[in-house]
Design a protein around this motif. Structure first.
Motif, short mmCIF file in Angstrom:
data_model
loop_
_atom_site.label_atom_id
_atom_site.label_comp_id
_atom_site.label_asym_id
_atom_site.label_seq_id
_atom_site.Cartn_x
_atom_site.Cartn_y
_atom_site.Cartn_z
N LEU A 286 0.86 -1.18 0.00
CA LEU A 286 0.00 0.00 0.00
C LEU A 286 0.90 1.23 0.00
O LEU A 286 1.83 1.34 0.80
CB LEU A 286 -0.90 0.00 1.24
N ARG A 287 0.60 2.18 -0.87
CA ARG A 287 1.42 3.40 -0.97
C ARG A 287 0.51 4.61 -1.18
O ARG A 287 -0.36 4.59 -2.06
CB ARG A 287 2.42 3.28 -2.13
N ILE A 288 0.70 5.63 -0.35
CA ILE A 288 -0.04 6.89 -0.48
C ILE A 288 0.98 8.01 -0.63
O ILE A 288 1.82 8.22 0.25
CB ILE A 288 -0.95 7.16 0.72
N GLU A 289 0.92 8.73 -1.74
CA GLU A 289 1.81 9.85 -2.01
C GLU A 289 1.01 11.16 -1.95
O GLU A 289 -0.16 11.20 -2.36
CB GLU A 289 2.48 9.70 -3.37
N PHE A 290 1.67 12.22 -1.50
CA PHE A 290 1.01 13.50 -1.33
C PHE A 290 1.80 14.61 -2.04
O PHE A 290 3.01 14.50 -2.24
CB PHE A 290 0.90 13.87 0.16
N TYR A 291 1.08 15.66 -2.37
CA TYR A 291 1.71 16.90 -2.84
C TYR A 291 0.92 18.08 -2.28
O TYR A 291 -0.26 17.93 -1.88
CB TYR A 291 1.78 16.96 -4.36
#
Length: 382
Positions: A286-291
């Motif tokens: 599971l991977r959650i990336e933000f900007y």
């Protein structure tokens, strides 16, 4: 002629004796069944493994051991087997066999059932709504058509996950713009919190909060925070906030974000989860990336990758494990299944329950000496 009549008489006599003998044997066997002297075949063990998986279905390969306590297998050709796997009462796979011939002792019977992948989203919804807990139930029934009776084996196991628990953290992480004429860090994130939101048929939201601190003399405006969620590379959801936040000079502000997983993609993720197998364990990343879009005092807007906030979680499952505990149980007729407890051994009139995998056996007689197909809890490695 006289000799022929004698031979005919003797032959007819032998046939009558043979017929009478067969009738006596049949009556004896039938009477033994009726009196309960001869036992009903029961389920001794269930072993499962995953077979071929496609975008639509997942094959569950089952090796079911039927125990026939009788010294012979005569008259047991009319045996049928029904088999169901459910998760939180959502039926995942079902099937069986008819006209099974069972010899004396234990007989291993192999068959396949199809798990429809479109059952994954409703199970997932129930799993999240139940605080990431699932009760997996395996129900196998052997029915003797000759006796009109059946023996049932039901096993349940609790499965728990913690997919987003590690997102809650008080670790301080800098946010750098990596842009000319901008002093880094532009912000600090001092704390993050996450929890599941209200699940619907369409999506599974993750409600997130970020405590952002501005270490600079000028206030910063965060006009947007976006996210991308993937599981084993499958795009589960993406989006951004629609609210503007002002982070005052040397001050803090809590930024809220709802990241929604699209439930329609869960069956596609399921295929990758089974295919990404390591040492017999199914694996998901599971991977959650933000900007963030930050407006500087000059009015310039910068899109800043929030690399320090990237959330990664590896989830391993061993759903169908072999070689779990092998305890003996008793079958007690066509009684109603009783659910067991995980905190000790519990034996009642309805059957026997083991500590590890809540087992209830219902039938006339037989050994519960096999494993339960190994539905082990999901383990999250952080």
């Amino acid at each position: 002629m006289a000799l022929n009549r004698i031979v005919s008489a003797l032959t007819a006599g032998k046939l009558r004796i043979a017929v009478v003998g067969l009738l006596v044997v049949a009556a004896a066997v039938g009477g033994a069944f009726a009196l309960g002297v001869v036992g009903v075949p029961s389920v001794a063990a269930v072993n499962n493994s995953f077979g071929d998986v496609t975008n639509e279905t997942t094959v569950v390969e089952t090796d079911l051991v039927v125990s026939n306590p009788n010294p012979i297998g005569v008259g047991l050709d009319g045996v049928s087997i029904d088999y169901t796997v459910s998760m939180n009462d959502v039926e995942m796979a079902s099937g069986g066999r008819e006209g099974v011939s069972v010899a004396s002792g234990n007989s291993s019977i192999a068959f396949e059932t199809d798990l429809e992948n479109d059952a994954i989203p409703p199970w997932w919804t129930s799993h999240v709504e139940n605080d990431e807990r699932t009760t997996v139930a395996i129900d196998a029934t052997v029915t003797s058509d000759l006796l009109g009776r059946s023996a049932n084996l039901t096993r349940t196991r609790q499965v728990e996950t913690d997919l987003i628990g590690a997102f809650t953290s008080d670790e301080t992480r800098p946010v750098n713009a990596d842009a000319p004429l901008v002093d880094d860090p532009v912000l600090y994130v001092n704390e993050t919190r996450g929890r599941w939101g209200t699940v619907s048929e369409e999506e599974t939201p993750i409600e997130m909060e970020f405590d952002a601190y501005n270490p600079n003399l000028e206030p910063y405006v965060v006009s947007e925070i976006g996210y991308d969620v993937t599981m084993n590379g499958v795009e589960m959801g993406s989006g951004s906030t629609d609210e503007e936040y002002v982070i005052p000079s040397y001050g803090s502000e809590t930024v809220e974000l709802s990241a929604a997983l699209r439930n329609e993609r869960l069956d596609e993720w399921w295929v990758t989860h089974l295919n990404e197998s390591v040492n017999g364990h199914q694996v998901s990343d599971l991977r959650i990336e933000f900007y963030a879009v930050v407006e500087l005092p000059s009015g310039e807007e910068l899109t800043v990758p929030l690399d320090a906030l990237t959330y990664e979680e590896t989830v391993e499952t061993d759903i169908f494990d072999e070689g779990l505990d092998r305890g003996e149980g008793s079958d007690t007729g066509d009684s109603t299944d009783a659910e067991g407890s995980d905190d000790g051994e519990n034996t009642s009139d309805g059957g026997s329950t083991s500590a590890d995998d809540n087992t209830t056996d219902d039938g006339d007689s037989g050994d519960d000496s096999g494993d339960d197909g190994g539905l082990l809890p999901l383990a999250a490695d952080r």
